[in-house]
Design a protein around this motif. Structure first.
Motif, PDB file in Angstrom:
ATOM      1  N   ARG A  11      21.781  10.910  41.575  1.00 43.79           N
ATOM      2  CA  ARG A  11      20.623  10.135  42.028  1.00 43.79           C
ATOM      3  C   ARG A  11      21.126   8.770  42.485  1.00 43.79           C
ATOM      4  O   ARG A  11      21.407   7.897  41.674  1.00 43.79           O
ATOM      5  N   TYR A  12      21.242   8.602  43.776  1.00 36.33           N
ATOM      6  CA  TYR A  12      21.790   7.362  44.319  1.00 36.33           C
ATOM      7  C   TYR A  12      20.715   6.280  44.385  1.00 36.33           C
ATOM      8  O   TYR A  12      19.528   6.566  44.564  1.00 36.33           O
ATOM      9  N   ARG A  13      21.206   5.051  44.293  1.00 34.38           N
ATOM     10  CA  ARG A  13      20.294   3.913  44.425  1.00 34.38           C
ATOM     11  C   ARG A  13      20.621   3.189  45.726  1.00 34.38           C
ATOM     12  O   ARG A  13      21.785   2.825  45.951  1.00 34.38           O
ATOM     13  N   TYR A  36      16.183   9.615  46.454  1.00 31.22           N
ATOM     14  CA  TYR A  36      16.922   8.391  46.151  1.00 31.22           C
ATOM     15  C   TYR A  36      16.002   7.363  45.493  1.00 31.22           C
ATOM     16  O   TYR A  36      14.799   7.347  45.744  1.00 31.22           O
ATOM     17  N   ASP A  37      16.584   6.493  44.673  1.00 32.46           N
ATOM     18  CA  ASP A  37      15.865   5.314  44.188  1.00 32.46           C
ATOM     19  C   ASP A  37      16.006   4.242  45.257  1.00 32.46           C
ATOM     20  O   ASP A  37      17.129   3.860  45.600  1.00 32.46           O
ATOM     21  N   ASP A  39      15.123   0.469  46.827  1.00 33.20           N
ATOM     22  CA  ASP A  39      14.598  -0.896  46.803  1.00 33.20           C
ATOM     23  C   ASP A  39      14.557  -1.394  48.234  1.00 33.20           C
ATOM     24  O   ASP A  39      15.336  -0.938  49.079  1.00 33.20           O
ATOM     25  N   ASN A  54      21.338  -6.072  40.749  1.00 32.57           N
ATOM     26  CA  ASN A  54      21.317  -4.608  40.684  1.00 32.57           C
ATOM     27  C   ASN A  54      22.602  -4.056  41.282  1.00 32.57           C
ATOM     28  O   ASN A  54      23.303  -4.750  42.015  1.00 32.57           O
ATOM     29  N   TYR A  56      24.003  -1.066  43.752  1.00 32.23           N
ATOM     30  CA  TYR A  56      23.554  -0.095  44.754  1.00 32.23           C
ATOM     31  C   TYR A  56      24.726   0.773  45.198  1.00 32.23           C
ATOM     32  O   TYR A  56      25.869   0.308  45.286  1.00 32.23           O
ATOM     33  N   ASP A  57      24.409   2.024  45.490  1.00 33.33           N
ATOM     34  CA  ASP A  57      25.413   2.918  46.068  1.00 33.33           C
ATOM     35  C   ASP A  57      25.495   2.737  47.574  1.00 33.33           C
ATOM     36  O   ASP A  57      26.539   2.969  48.178  1.00 33.33           O
TER      37      ASP A  57
END
Lengths: 133, 256
Positions: A11-13, A36-37, A39, A54, A56-57
């Motif tokens: 689950r990538y952010r 994906y999560d 923002d 945060n 992030y990927d």
């Protein structure tokens, strides 16, 4: 249709940065639908504040965030590269010259995409970068 | 482009929401903690990135608008402050950079306290992000005027890297607030315990009281008390709450 994510994908952010509210909403919905999560940020400083707090990927940023002549996306590429060696970053631009594209790669961008681009194409590049990171 | 920037929305009426987190003083063993005061906290609009304080204040600092936003935070916090017992302290967060650059801030604070009928002796100005700006004429002048006003001064984030020892010498704060990064987990980490113990000893020699932030479990609370800290704050004791919730919380806490 290309399968963009498998059940076993992590689950990538991701962070999406663009000053066009509709584009941000559309990308959030699309990438959120892929699991994906997501923002979002609309300004350079908002993106920088999120990057400071945060991990992030992947960051997908528009080059121009303040109207005519802006190149804030380049600063975001530098900030991402400074903070996370392993994160992927894609720069989008409708105004990108060859010089700016070259500079974005020098600063550490993984891809430079010229607008307009279909969401599917942006997603394919994103998945490819994430799966090969 | 968006018609209004996030900053426009934050500084508009209702853009900043005040919350209040109780701070407790530990008493005799087996006695319940008593309310020491409230830290006034600020959050951006619900559902935005600025709902999280670190993002809100990083953004504001990047925009170099911390002085403006600090004034708004103080005004909204005092505006919604619930009726409190006359001895309860009120802790207001202010950036060191706002004190250094906003030469009218102390006058603004003085008027705001007057308007709220809050005696300055009950107020603690909690200097946040002091790393870059404490060592300048503007900051020193503001600290001198805060002392004239009669408020106490706390230095926030002790132990986080944003606060340093020379600043403690120069500012001589009444309170040192230990960062949750060194407090949280001290019951199981001898290195954190050593750090807290040393800072408590240092505070005693500098005539400062210690406030431990980030108390989130019973074991940490017990350990921090054994290490000599008697003023504490954290989710274990009480989460930040709105002004409407605070009186009920206060009543229930003293009825234990």
């Amino acid at each position: 249709m290309m399968v963009l994510r498998s059940e076993s994908s992590p689950r990538y952010r991701i962070l999406i940065v663009d000053d066009e509210e509709l584009i941000v909403q559309a990308m959030k919905k699309y990438f959120g639908g892929l699991g994906y999560d997501v923002d979002t940020a609309f300004e350079l400083e908002e993106a920088q504040a999120l990057l400071a707090n945060n991990c992030y990927d992947l960051v997908i940023a528009d080059l121009r965030l303040t109207g005519v002549g802006g190149v804030e996306g380049l600063q975001i590429v530098s900030d991402v590269r400074q903070r996370y060696a392993g994160a992927r970053v894609i720069l989008l631009s409708a105004y990108g010259t060859a010089e700016i594209e070259r500079e974005s790669y020098q600063r550490g961008a993984d891809a430079f995409l010229h607008k307009p681009k279909a969401m599917m194409e942006i997603a394919q590049v994103s998945v490819s970068l994430l799966e090969n990171s | 482009m968006r018609e209004h920037s996030a900053l426009d929305r934050l500084v508009a009426p209702g853009g900043i929401r005040p919350l209040y987190q109780p701070i407790y003083m530990l008493g005799e063993p087996a006695m319940p903690p008593v309310l020491f005061g409230f830290e006034c906290l600020s959050r951006g609009p619900a559902g935005t990135n600025f709902e999280k304080a670190p993002v809100l204040f990083d953004y504001v600092r990047l925009k170099r608008q911390e002085a403006l936003v600090d004034r708004i935070c103080v005004a909204t916090a005092l505006g919604e402050l619930p009726l409190l017992d006359p001895v309860t302290r009120v802790c207001l967060n202010v950036h060191a950079s706002a004190l250094a650059r906003d030469h009218g801030f102390v006058d603004f604070l003085s008027h705001a306290l007057d308007d709220s009928r809050l005696y300055p002796g009950r107020v603690i100005i909690d200097v946040v992000h002091p790393d870059a700006m404490y060592d300048g004429d503007g900051f020193r002048a503001a600290v001198a005027r805060l002392r004239d006003l009669g408020v106490a001064i706390a230095i926030d984030d002790i132990g986080s890297g944003a606060a340093n020892f020379k600043m403690l010498l120069d500012v001589a704060p009444e309170y040192m607030k230990l960062d949750r990064g060194i407090v949280s987990g001290c019951h199981s980490d001898p290195r954190r315990r050593a750090m807290v113990e040393s800072l408590v000893a240092l505070a005693a020699k500098l005539d400062s009281a210690v406030i431990a932030e980030g108390i989130e479990c019973d074991d940490d609370l017990m350990m921090i008390e054994l290490l000599g800290v008697d003023i504490v704050q954290g989710f274990l004791l009480a989460e930040p709450m709105s002004g409407r919730e605070t009186p009920q919380h206060f009543i229930s806490s003293i009825a234990v």
